[in-house]
Scaffold this motif. Structure first.
Motif, PDB file in Angstrom:
ATOM      1  N   TYR A  81       4.536  -9.594 -45.489  1.00 20.03           N
ATOM      2  CA  TYR A  81       3.984 -10.478 -44.449  1.00 20.03           C
ATOM      3  C   TYR A  81       4.630 -11.859 -44.518  1.00 20.03           C
ATOM      4  CZ  TYR A  81       0.629 -13.910 -42.640  1.00 20.03           C
ATOM      5  OH  TYR A  81       0.039 -14.976 -42.009  1.00 20.03           O
ATOM      6  N   LEU A  82       4.796 -12.401 -45.721  1.00 21.36           N
ATOM      7  CA  LEU A  82       5.372 -13.733 -45.889  1.00 21.36           C
ATOM      8  C   LEU A  82       6.787 -13.809 -45.319  1.00 21.36           C
ATOM      9  CD1 LEU A  82       4.199 -14.563 -49.535  1.00 21.36           C
ATOM     10  CD2 LEU A  82       3.291 -15.530 -47.408  1.00 21.36           C
ATOM     11  N   THR A  83       7.565 -12.742 -45.491  1.00 14.79           N
ATOM     12  CA  THR A  83       8.956 -12.746 -45.023  1.00 14.79           C
ATOM     13  C   THR A  83       9.066 -12.464 -43.524  1.00 14.79           C
ATOM     14  OG1 THR A  83       9.265 -10.380 -45.492  1.00 14.79           O
ATOM     15  CG2 THR A  83       9.737 -11.926 -47.283  1.00 14.79           C
ATOM     16  N   GLU A  84       7.985 -11.989 -42.918  1.00 18.86           N
ATOM     17  CA  GLU A  84       8.019 -11.546 -41.521  1.00 18.86           C
ATOM     18  C   GLU A  84       7.370 -12.542 -40.562  1.00 18.86           C
ATOM     19  OE1 GLU A  84       9.096  -8.196 -38.951  1.00 18.86           O
ATOM     20  OE2 GLU A  84       9.484  -8.644 -41.049  1.00 18.86           O
ATOM     21  N   THR A 108      -4.569 -14.767 -45.661  1.00 21.78           N
ATOM     22  CA  THR A 108      -5.153 -16.018 -46.181  1.00 21.78           C
ATOM     23  C   THR A 108      -4.094 -16.724 -47.016  1.00 21.78           C
ATOM     24  OG1 THR A 108      -7.395 -15.130 -46.189  1.00 21.78           O
ATOM     25  CG2 THR A 108      -6.955 -17.012 -47.633  1.00 21.78           C
ATOM     26  N   ASP A 109      -3.869 -17.984 -46.710  1.00 15.31           N
ATOM     27  CA  ASP A 109      -2.684 -18.646 -47.292  1.00 15.31           C
ATOM     28  C   ASP A 109      -2.987 -20.057 -47.762  1.00 15.31           C
ATOM     29  OD1 ASP A 109       0.039 -18.495 -47.971  1.00 15.31           O
ATOM     30  OD2 ASP A 109       0.623 -19.577 -46.165  1.00 15.31           O
ATOM     31  N   ASP A 110      -4.046 -20.185 -48.551  1.00 11.67           N
ATOM     32  CA  ASP A 110      -4.361 -21.500 -49.088  1.00 11.67           C
ATOM     33  C   ASP A 110      -3.398 -21.846 -50.218  1.00 11.67           C
ATOM     34  OD1 ASP A 110      -5.977 -23.894 -49.585  1.00 11.67           O
ATOM     35  OD2 ASP A 110      -7.515 -22.795 -48.490  1.00 11.67           O
ATOM     36  N   THR A 111      -3.519 -23.031 -50.752  1.00 14.10           N
ATOM     37  CA  THR A 111      -2.647 -23.426 -51.864  1.00 14.10           C
ATOM     38  C   THR A 111      -2.873 -22.498 -53.054  1.00 14.10           C
ATOM     39  OG1 THR A 111      -2.872 -25.715 -51.128  1.00 14.10           O
ATOM     40  CG2 THR A 111      -1.910 -25.348 -53.312  1.00 14.10           C
ATOM     41  N   HIS A 112      -4.129 -22.224 -53.342  1.00 10.42           N
ATOM     42  CA  HIS A 112      -4.501 -21.326 -54.436  1.00 10.42           C
ATOM     43  C   HIS A 112      -5.365 -20.208 -53.867  1.00 10.42           C
ATOM     44  CE1 HIS A 112      -4.315 -25.422 -56.571  1.00 10.42           C
ATOM     45  NE2 HIS A 112      -3.143 -24.825 -56.743  1.00 10.42           N
ATOM     46  N   ASN A 113      -4.961 -18.974 -54.081  1.00 11.57           N
ATOM     47  CA  ASN A 113      -5.663 -17.818 -53.514  1.00 11.57           C
ATOM     48  C   ASN A 113      -6.036 -16.837 -54.618  1.00 11.57           C
ATOM     49  OD1 ASN A 113      -5.030 -18.258 -50.429  1.00 11.57           O
ATOM     50  ND2 ASN A 113      -3.101 -18.583 -51.523  1.00 11.57           N
ATOM     51  N   LEU A 114      -7.294 -16.445 -54.636  1.00 10.13           N
ATOM     52  CA  LEU A 114      -7.764 -15.453 -55.611  1.00 10.13           C
ATOM     53  C   LEU A 114      -8.331 -14.261 -54.857  1.00 10.13           C
ATOM     54  CD1 LEU A 114      -8.310 -14.721 -58.611  1.00 10.13           C
ATOM     55  CD2 LEU A 114     -10.585 -15.702 -58.309  1.00 10.13           C
ATOM     56  N   VAL A 154       8.843 -17.122 -44.860  1.00  9.18           N
ATOM     57  CA  VAL A 154       9.282 -17.501 -46.205  1.00  9.18           C
ATOM     58  C   VAL A 154      10.493 -16.657 -46.579  1.00  9.18           C
ATOM     59  CG1 VAL A 154       8.644 -17.674 -48.640  1.00  9.18           C
ATOM     60  CG2 VAL A 154       6.913 -18.083 -46.872  1.00  9.18           C
ATOM     61  N   ASP A 155      11.550 -17.306 -47.009  1.00  8.21           N
ATOM     62  CA  ASP A 155      12.732 -16.583 -47.471  1.00  8.21           C
ATOM     63  C   ASP A 155      12.343 -15.747 -48.686  1.00  8.21           C
ATOM     64  OD1 ASP A 155      15.161 -15.725 -48.513  1.00  8.21           O
ATOM     65  OD2 ASP A 155      16.164 -17.644 -48.213  1.00  8.21           O
ATOM     66  N   ALA A 156      12.726 -14.468 -48.695  1.00 15.05           N
ATOM     67  CA  ALA A 156      12.378 -13.570 -49.804  1.00 15.05           C
ATOM     68  C   ALA A 156      12.819 -14.139 -51.142  1.00 15.05           C
ATOM     69  CB  ALA A 156      13.010 -12.196 -49.577  1.00 15.05           C
ATOM     70  N   LYS A 157      13.916 -14.885 -51.155  1.00 15.64           N
ATOM     71  CA  LYS A 157      14.415 -15.456 -52.406  1.00 15.64           C
ATOM     72  C   LYS A 157      13.487 -16.542 -52.955  1.00 15.64           C
ATOM     73  CE  LYS A 157      19.255 -14.524 -51.282  1.00 15.64           C
ATOM     74  NZ  LYS A 157      20.569 -15.120 -50.955  1.00 15.64           N
ATOM     75  N   LYS A 158      12.588 -17.016 -52.094  1.00 12.26           N
ATOM     76  CA  LYS A 158      11.649 -18.060 -52.513  1.00 12.26           C
ATOM     77  C   LYS A 158      10.312 -17.466 -52.967  1.00 12.26           C
ATOM     78  CE  LYS A 158      13.575 -22.171 -51.481  1.00 12.26           C
ATOM     79  NZ  LYS A 158      13.498 -23.407 -52.299  1.00 12.26           N
TER      80      LYS A 158
END
Length: 865
Positions: A202-205, A177-183, A211-215
């Motif tokens: 998951y974000l980096t893959e 789940t990747d909304d702007t704000h996630n709880l 998403v770049d890990a540095k970000k």
């Protein structure tokens, strides 16, 4: 659409005498009504077309290209979200798409309504555009990400398999789940940190929105937790580039980055060790000890001691809907003097405290409260024998002191109606005075309530007592002298004495909380002047502010800051430097979000502003929010939507740690925190219904040593049985609400030594020893068997009476807190450390309210030995 130059709205319209003439006629009308103008123009064009036989106009080229461009981009988004399912459609992106569709449709509809003005090609374009836009609008309105989430869960299952345990559907859903704000609203033992770590992987893959890990910024609360996240990401997923920090570490780095740009010198840290909380607390204790030799400061402590037994919040008549409810409340109030004696009014307490805190001619004054005066016995109207109990009796001088509840007009307070009728009270006064008038042995000193309200109350008290003493002993002189501070401490009762011993620790907490809300000493002084506080809150605040000002002066003199300052100054840097940390992060992940404080929230808020499109992912369990003493504010979690709009929420409901009976009991505990928690369901993976055992000692609080001996003996013997049955030391946890209870601790040590049971009492983690620790320290830990000691209503009990959060309220900028809410959450944490067996000890005469709240979930046993 109508623009400023009215002729430009009609393509192909050639100015001519006829049209100019008609326009000159309708112009005055059109200034008053745009709608009339449009109707007139439409009719003019119809006439023009009939008369002049001119072709219809076309839509403005720029307008047409703009509509085409919007539709093209909307189709690309539709392909991305609705067709290709290539990325998550956030609430904000979806709203923008729906708004764009709506605006384009409105423009096209306005052209459609004036179709007679345009040629067939233009009208065909408008019709086609409306069809396409209506389709796109419908697609975006009904889109809910469900298919995308399921697709992603299937696609990245290989990542989930790398977890240390199989992830369930809720955990996987939370990760993708990747909304702007996630709880992510988790329960105890639900694997929330595992979800956060796998989310980062998951974000980096993922593709195509990797998403770049540095970000990626990952924030934890403790160094140990941050290191654990870093270790797991590297070992399990090979990720090393993510920014993994504590809030304090990030605050320091932001200041360092800001100083490189501005050239400003960064203040040094006051405390540089690994355990700031302990260093800070010790330092405040040192300041407190040095300050305690000052007489003015001693007076502040004495003033607080006189109010120690009060509830920190005293209600007024405005707090009640009906005056009768207020009268009942007032009539039931009790007040406790320095020596622990309970009296019926504030004035009576002040009188008793005066004689406890003063010597008469260098000697302590013996005083008895409501001692039966048998010589005053009388028979009431119903024939019953009554023995009056005058307020105070001084047996060494045969003097009684009565405090009459009367105002200047001799009227009894209205709230007496809820207790005794004013007539009965005055009749009692009359009887007592008549008894005194008929004898010569005893003297009576009188003082009234209205005199207590004046500034010269003590002067009046001294004058009348001295006068009575001189009448009895005309050859002697009498002088009341305040007792020295150390002597006064020895005269107060145990609870008050222990509270004074813990004052410096509570002052350190007060300062910490104030700094998390960025409140300076002057800010708090202003709050004390402008807001309503109880006498106890004001008395404690005066002590805390004395030390706070001293501490802040030292920091300024040394050009140093502390850990709390690091975050506050980082927020200041981000606000002042518009480019600092701009576009640095695409994702911010926060662990243990239930412990967020005002200053940490501000830091997150500023980072989100600096990083356009950055997404926030917060994991936490509001039922385990127990860090109020360090400034955490549960409102940021419970009302997350008020701070970060339209969040996506995922619940982690399965408890993988504890058996069913423990999970159900935990839920039962929290349901009494009405309105202050998020409603959620919890389920146990382990269906075992092991009984929760509560052992009740029959010894009362007056037999404290026997009580502690009994529970310590039973506890150590029980632990020995577990060890003999094959359990290891690491399978057992020994918990207490407070670690300062030396009587209990010493008993445990003695029996553990006798029985050869290996227990660590220093807080160190030794796998071959059973750790004895506070419940706060146990957060994040688990054991097969947990022993929870001293769950009673007492000074060091559970709830703990010696730690009252109400005194910290002047340093808090949020809603008023129920003092038992966090204590109840702490009890929940203690209970849910247990995997299989939970054993609780209590005392028959003071069983904790928390045990009463779960009595239908537990089994009681009486301790007989």
């Amino acid at each position: 659409m109508v623009s400023g130059n009215r002729n430009e709205n009609f393509p192909g319209f050639k100015k001519g005498k006829l049209v100019s003439f008609i326009l000159s006629i309708i112009s005055p009308i059109t200034h008053s009504s745009k709608r009339i103008y449009e109707i007139c123009i439409t009719k003019i064009l119809e006439v023009r077309n009939k008369i002049l036989k001119i072709e219809k106009g076309t839509i403005n080229k720029e307008v047409k290209e703009s509509i085409e461009k919007d539709i093209s981009e909307l189709y690309l988004k539709h392909e991305l979200y609705n067709v290709g399912k290539e990325t998550y459609l956030t609430y904000h992106e979806r709203k923008d798409l729906i708004d764009t569709c709506g605006k384009c449709l409105a423009i096209c509809s306005s052209f459609k309504n004036r179709s007679k003005l345009f040629d067939d090609t233009s009208n065909d374009f408008i019709k086609k555009s409306i069809v396409e836009l209506s389709f796109l609008l419908s697609e975006f309105e009904k889109y809910d990400n469900e298919e995308f989430i399921n697709q992603r869960i299937r696609k990245y299952d290989y990542l989930f398999q790398k977890s240390s345990f199989p992830l369930d559907s809720s955990q996987k859903r939370a990760i993708v789940t990747d909304d702007t704000h996630n709880l992510v609203v988790a329960g105890a033992g639900s694997g929330k940190t595992e979800v956060l770590i796998t989310r980062a992987a998951y974000l980096t893959e993922r593709e195509p929105d990797k998403v770049d890990a540095k970000k990626i910024l990952i924030l934890a609360y403790q160094n140990k937790a941050a290191e654990e996240v870093k270790k797991r990401l590297k070992e399990r997923f090979g990720i090393e580039g993510a920014e993994i920090r504590t809030f304090h570490s990030l605050g320091k780095k932001i200041q360092e980055e800001g100083s490189k740009i501005s050239g400003k010198e960064i203040p040094r840290l006051k405390f540089s060790g690994s355990n700031f909380d302990k260093e800070f607390s010790n330092y405040i204790d040192q300041l407190f000890s040095n300050r305690k030799i000052n007489e003015d400061f001693q007076k502040k402590i004495a003033d607080y001691m006189r109010l120690y037994h009060d509830n920190a919040v005293i209600k007024s008549q405005e707090d009640f809907e009906k005056k009768e409810e207020f009268y009942k409340y007032m009539a039931n109030l009790t007040y406790t003097a320095l020596d622990g004696t309970e009296v019926k009014s504030e004035a009576e307490r002040a009188i008793l405290n005066f004689f406890i805190s003063h010597n008469l001619n260098g000697e302590r004054i013996r005083i008895l409260y409501e001692n039966p005066a048998r010589w005053m016995e009388y028979t009431d109207s119903e024939g019953n024998k009554k023995v009056p109990r005058p307020d105070f009796f001084f047996p060494d001088y045969d003097i009684y002191l009565e405090h009459w509840a009367l105002d200047k007009n001799g009227k009894v307070p209205d709230w007496f109606e809820g207790k005794n009728a004013p007539e009965e009270y005055k009749l009692g006064m009359k009887r007592k005075k008549e008894k005194f008038a008929r004898q010569d042995r005893y003297s009576l000193v009188e003082i009234a309530s209205y005199e207590f309200k004046g500034e010269k109350f003590e002067e009046i008290l001294i004058e009348r007592m001295t006068k009575a003493l001189k009448i009895k002993f005309p050859d002697k002189d009498f002088e009341f002298i305040p007792v020295p501070y150390d002597q006064l401490i020895n005269r107060v009762n145990y609870g008050c004495k222990e509270s004074v011993r813990g004052l410096s620790f509570n002052v350190s907490r007060f300062i910490t909380i104030a700094k998390t809300y960025n409140l300076s000493p002057e800010n708090i002084k202003q709050r004390l002047r402008s807001e309503r506080w109880s006498a106890k809150q004001e008395a404690f605040a005066r002590i805390a502010l004395d030390i706070y000002e001293l501490y802040e002066d030292e920091l300024r003199t040394e050009n140093k800051i502390d850990f709390a300052d690091m975050i506050n100054l980082a927020v200041k840097e981000l606000k002042e430097d518009q480019e600092l940390y701009r576009n640095s992060f695409a994702q911010i992940l926060i662990d243990e979000y239930q412990d967020i404080s005002a200053q940490r929230y501000q830091l997150i808020r500023e980072l989100m502003k600096k990083n356009n499109g950055c997404k926030l992912f917060c994991v936490g369990d509001d039922w385990q929010s127990i860090m109020g003493f360090s400034g955490s504010d549960l409102d940021f979690f419970v009302n997350f939507h008020e701070y970060f709009d339209h969040p996506a929420r995922t619940d982690l409901s399965v408890n993988y740690r504890s058996c069913k009976s423990i999970v159900d009991t935990g839920a039962e505990i929290i349901k009494y925190n009405r309105g202050s928690q998020i409603e959620k369901e919890t389920f146990a993976k382990n269906a075992a219904d092991n009984p929760i055992r509560i052992y009740v000692s029959k010894h009362n609080r007056r037999s404290a040593n026997i009580y502690y001996s009994q529970i310590a003996s039973h506890c150590i013997c029980s632990i020995k049985h577990y060890l003999d049955d094959g359990y290891e030391a690491k399978d057992i946890l020994l918990l207490s609400r407070i670690g300062k209870n030396l009587k209990m601790k010493n008993m445990l040590m003695e029996y553990a030594k006798t029985q050869g049971v290996p227990i660590s009492f220093d807080g160190s983690k030794n796998p071959s020893k059973i750790p004895f620790m506070t419940v706060h320290k146990s957060k994040g830990l688990q054991a097969k068997i947990v022993f929870l000691l001293d769950v009673v209503e007492d000074l060091y009990g559970f709830p703990c009476e010696i730690e009252n959060p109400d005194i910290f309220e002047p340093a808090i900028l949020s809603r008023k807190r129920d003092r038992y809410e966090e204590e109840r959450r702490l009890f929940y944490v203690a209970v849910t450390r247990a995997m299989n067996d939970l054993v609780i000890y209590t005392r028959k005469d003071s069983v904790s309210k928390f045990i009463h709240e779960i009595e239908n979930k537990v089994t009681f046993y009486e301790l007989n030995n």
